[in-house]
Enzyme design. Sequence first.
Site, PDB file in Angstrom:
ATOM      1  N   HIS A  85       0.779  -1.231   0.000  1.00  0.00           N
ATOM      2  CA  HIS A  85       0.000   0.000   0.000  1.00  0.00           C
ATOM      3  C   HIS A  85       0.817   1.291   0.000  1.00  0.00           C
ATOM      4  O   HIS A  85       0.248   2.364   0.020  1.00  0.00           O
ATOM      5  CB  HIS A  85      -0.933   0.006   1.217  1.00  0.00           C
ATOM      6  CG  HIS A  85      -0.204  -0.053   2.515  1.00  0.00           C
ATOM      7  ND1 HIS A  85       0.194  -1.247   3.068  1.00  0.00           N
ATOM      8  CD2 HIS A  85       0.217   0.913   3.350  1.00  0.00           C
ATOM      9  CE1 HIS A  85       0.821  -1.012   4.205  1.00  0.00           C
ATOM     10  NE2 HIS A  85       0.859   0.297   4.405  1.00  0.00           N
ATOM     11  N   HIS A  86       2.121   1.224  -0.045  1.00  0.00           N
ATOM     12  CA  HIS A  86       2.931   2.454  -0.021  1.00  0.00           C
ATOM     13  C   HIS A  86       3.057   3.111  -1.396  1.00  0.00           C
ATOM     14  O   HIS A  86       3.428   4.282  -1.477  1.00  0.00           O
ATOM     15  CB  HIS A  86       4.336   2.168   0.518  1.00  0.00           C
ATOM     16  CG  HIS A  86       4.346   1.769   1.951  1.00  0.00           C
ATOM     17  ND1 HIS A  86       4.274   2.664   2.988  1.00  0.00           N
ATOM     18  CD2 HIS A  86       4.403   0.543   2.537  1.00  0.00           C
ATOM     19  CE1 HIS A  86       4.291   2.030   4.139  1.00  0.00           C
ATOM     20  NE2 HIS A  86       4.367   0.735   3.892  1.00  0.00           N
ATOM     21  N   ALA A  87       2.776   2.377  -2.454  1.00  0.00           N
ATOM     22  CA  ALA A  87       2.938   2.930  -3.803  1.00  0.00           C
ATOM     23  C   ALA A  87       1.989   4.099  -4.027  1.00  0.00           C
ATOM     24  O   ALA A  87       0.823   4.057  -3.641  1.00  0.00           O
ATOM     25  CB  ALA A  87       2.686   1.851  -4.848  1.00  0.00           C
TER      26      ALA A  87
END
Length: 117
Positions: A85-87
Amino acid sequence: SDLEMKKFHTDEYIDFLLNISPDNMDVMHERMKQHNVGFVGQYDCPVFDGIFHFCQIFSGGSLDGAARLIDGSADIAINWAGGLHHAKSDEASGFCYINDIVLAILELLKHFPRVLY
């Protein structure tokens, strides 16, 4: 697919992931810097052979889980390879190249009023 990924990620970023490889890093230096993808030790998101295929596999698992929740064939869906989920929409971050969570949530919101994440 790249079209599913482009529901959150920019066309330019997905095209970059489709084309980047260890063999062409020297000519893609500026785009690598722009998307926070590069050499091991320099960026936290390294280039490796099959990077786009890797993204397809884990993102596809999350999208398939969402589809099974939508069609009622599952009450619970877990993608042990997902959760990257960091993208960001046009940038990799924290070894996350594609935000599969956002992609799955966007699909779920087409059929459910709320999604708890």
